[in-house]
Write an enzyme that holds these catalytic residues in place. Structure first.
Site, PDB file in Angstrom:
ATOM      1  CE1 TYR A 141      -3.844   2.313   0.476  1.00 47.19           C
ATOM      2  CE2 TYR A 141      -2.617   3.208   2.334  1.00 47.19           C
ATOM      3  CZ  TYR A 141      -3.667   3.284   1.440  1.00 47.19           C
ATOM      4  OH  TYR A 141      -4.545   4.341   1.515  1.00 47.19           O
ATOM      5  CE  LYS A 145      -3.685   4.812  -2.163  1.00 50.34           C
ATOM      6  NZ  LYS A 145      -4.784   5.374  -2.986  1.00 50.34           N
ATOM      7  CG  ASN A 170      -5.795   7.844  10.590  1.00 46.02           C
ATOM      8  OD1 ASN A 170      -4.666   8.004  10.103  1.00 46.02           O
ATOM      9  ND2 ASN A 170      -6.143   6.769  11.257  1.00 46.02           N
ATOM     10  CB  SER A 185     -14.742   1.079  11.922  1.00 43.23           C
ATOM     11  OG  SER A 185     -13.478   0.635  11.486  1.00 43.23           O
ATOM     12  CG  ASN A 186     -11.074  -2.445  14.709  1.00 43.97           C
ATOM     13  OD1 ASN A 186     -11.836  -2.933  13.888  1.00 43.97           O
ATOM     14  ND2 ASN A 186      -9.808  -2.803  14.812  1.00 43.97           N
ATOM     15  CD  GLN A 272       5.388  11.503  17.165  1.00 41.96           C
ATOM     16  OE1 GLN A 272       6.372  11.603  16.441  1.00 41.96           O
ATOM     17  NE2 GLN A 272       5.189  12.292  18.204  1.00 41.96           N
ATOM     18  NE  ARG A 273       0.463   8.229   8.863  1.00 39.29           N
ATOM     19  CZ  ARG A 273       1.665   7.725   8.701  1.00 39.29           C
ATOM     20  NH1 ARG A 273       2.699   8.298   9.297  1.00 39.29           N
ATOM     21  NH2 ARG A 273       1.844   6.675   7.935  1.00 39.29           N
TER      22      ARG A 273
END
Length: 310
Positions: A141, A145, A170, A185-186, A272-273
């Site tokens: 992925y 990308k 996200n 969602s989890n 981290q994001r």
């Protein structure tokens, strides 16, 4: 307008928005992750057309704009068939760029914050080149990308194709698949079922969560921005939360009796994001308007309806 991956989570919201504004929309999706239920309410609309199609094969249509969203985006789905995931990103981008070249369409590539990998700088701005493991379980992925971005700019330099590249952080909201393995969602599904909420690692890793309506607004603005602004451009909410904070917020908003349980962190999971969105503010006049609590309440209401129906 063509939306690839148009029956998916983001794609269905985008199709809805474009149709509402009076555009003729072609939705192409192979329904690996996308669902007809997401677009069922659009099928009778004269401005909307659905084609079951896999973009690893060429598609011949006449369009002015192409939103290339096709690719499974959650680890559960993109690791199910990693070779097909890479093909979707790379061959799919080549086919859509070939279409854009033939019909002189503008194309927007839905890239991802995963191109930054496990970042060594924080927060992340577009000039950062990333720290990606090219041979890890997520590389199909991440590198797919990254290659798609490379193809976008090569087609622009070689053939003058009008391109737009956004890096999506996200995103959450109604129409997420309950079993897609993503953290929002989890947590919501587990909380609504009063099951243990699974936290991978110690929960101190951070993410930034953007509500879907904000994301779609940024995407549409990017497509229609001035021709010489190509991006890449971060689209995401700069509000930063630890996974533990998110879990506690979901428990609070659902009134759940769930307990938090901890499991080992998956390989190559970024610590981290957080996006720097200065470019989006300056070029698009865009910034998110939906806070985490408001967005979670809307998303919880959606999942509560699904669970009650099931």
């Amino acid at each position: 307008m063509l939306v690839t991956g148009g029956a998916g989570f983001l794609g269905s919201h985008l199709c809805e928005r474009l149709v509402r504004e009076g555009n003729d929309v072609i939705c192409a999706d192979n329904l690996f992750v996308g669902r007809k239920d997401h677009i069922r309410h659009l099928l009778g609309n004269p401005y909307f057309e659905f084609i079951r199609h896999d973009i690893t094969a060429p598609l011949y249509v006449e369009v002015d704009q192409i939103y290339n969203l096709a690719c499974p985006a959650s680890p559960v789905h993109y690791q199910y068939n990693p070779i097909k995931t890479a093909k979707t990103s790379v061959l799919g981008a080549m086919n859509m760029l070939g279409l854009a070249k033939r019909v002189h369409a503008r194309i927007l590539q839905a890239s991802t914050s995963e191109v930054y990998g496990d970042p060594q700088i924080h927060p992340q701005e577009e000039s950062y080149r990333g720290c990606v493991n090219p041979i890890g379980v997520r590389s199909c992925y991440d590198e797919g990308k990254r290659m798609a971005e490379s193809l976008m700019f090569d087609y622009r330099r070689s053939h003058g194709v009008e391109i737009k590249v956004i890096r999506i952080f996200n995103t959450y909201g109604p129409r997420m698949n309950p079993d897609d393995g993503r953290v929002v969602s989890n947590f919501i599904v587990q909380a609504l079922k009063n099951e243990n909420i699974t936290i991978y690692g110690d929960g101190t890793q951070t993410r930034s969560f953007c509500y879907v309506d904000d994301l779609i607004e940024g995407m549409v603005r990017m497509m229609n921005s001035r021709a010489d602004f190509t991006g890449p451009c971060n689209i995401g909410n700069p509000g930063e939360f630890t996974i533990l904070e998110l879990a506690r917020k979901v428990v609070e908003l659902t009134g759940s009796r769930s307990r938090l349980v901890y499991k080992p962190l998956p390989p190559d999971d970024p610590a981290q994001r957080q996006p720097v969105i200065r470019l989006a503010k300056e070029e698009l006049g865009w910034e998110p308007s939906v806070g985490l609590t408001e967005g979670l309440e809307k998303t919880i209401a959606y999942f509560r309806g699904i669970i009650q129906e099931g």
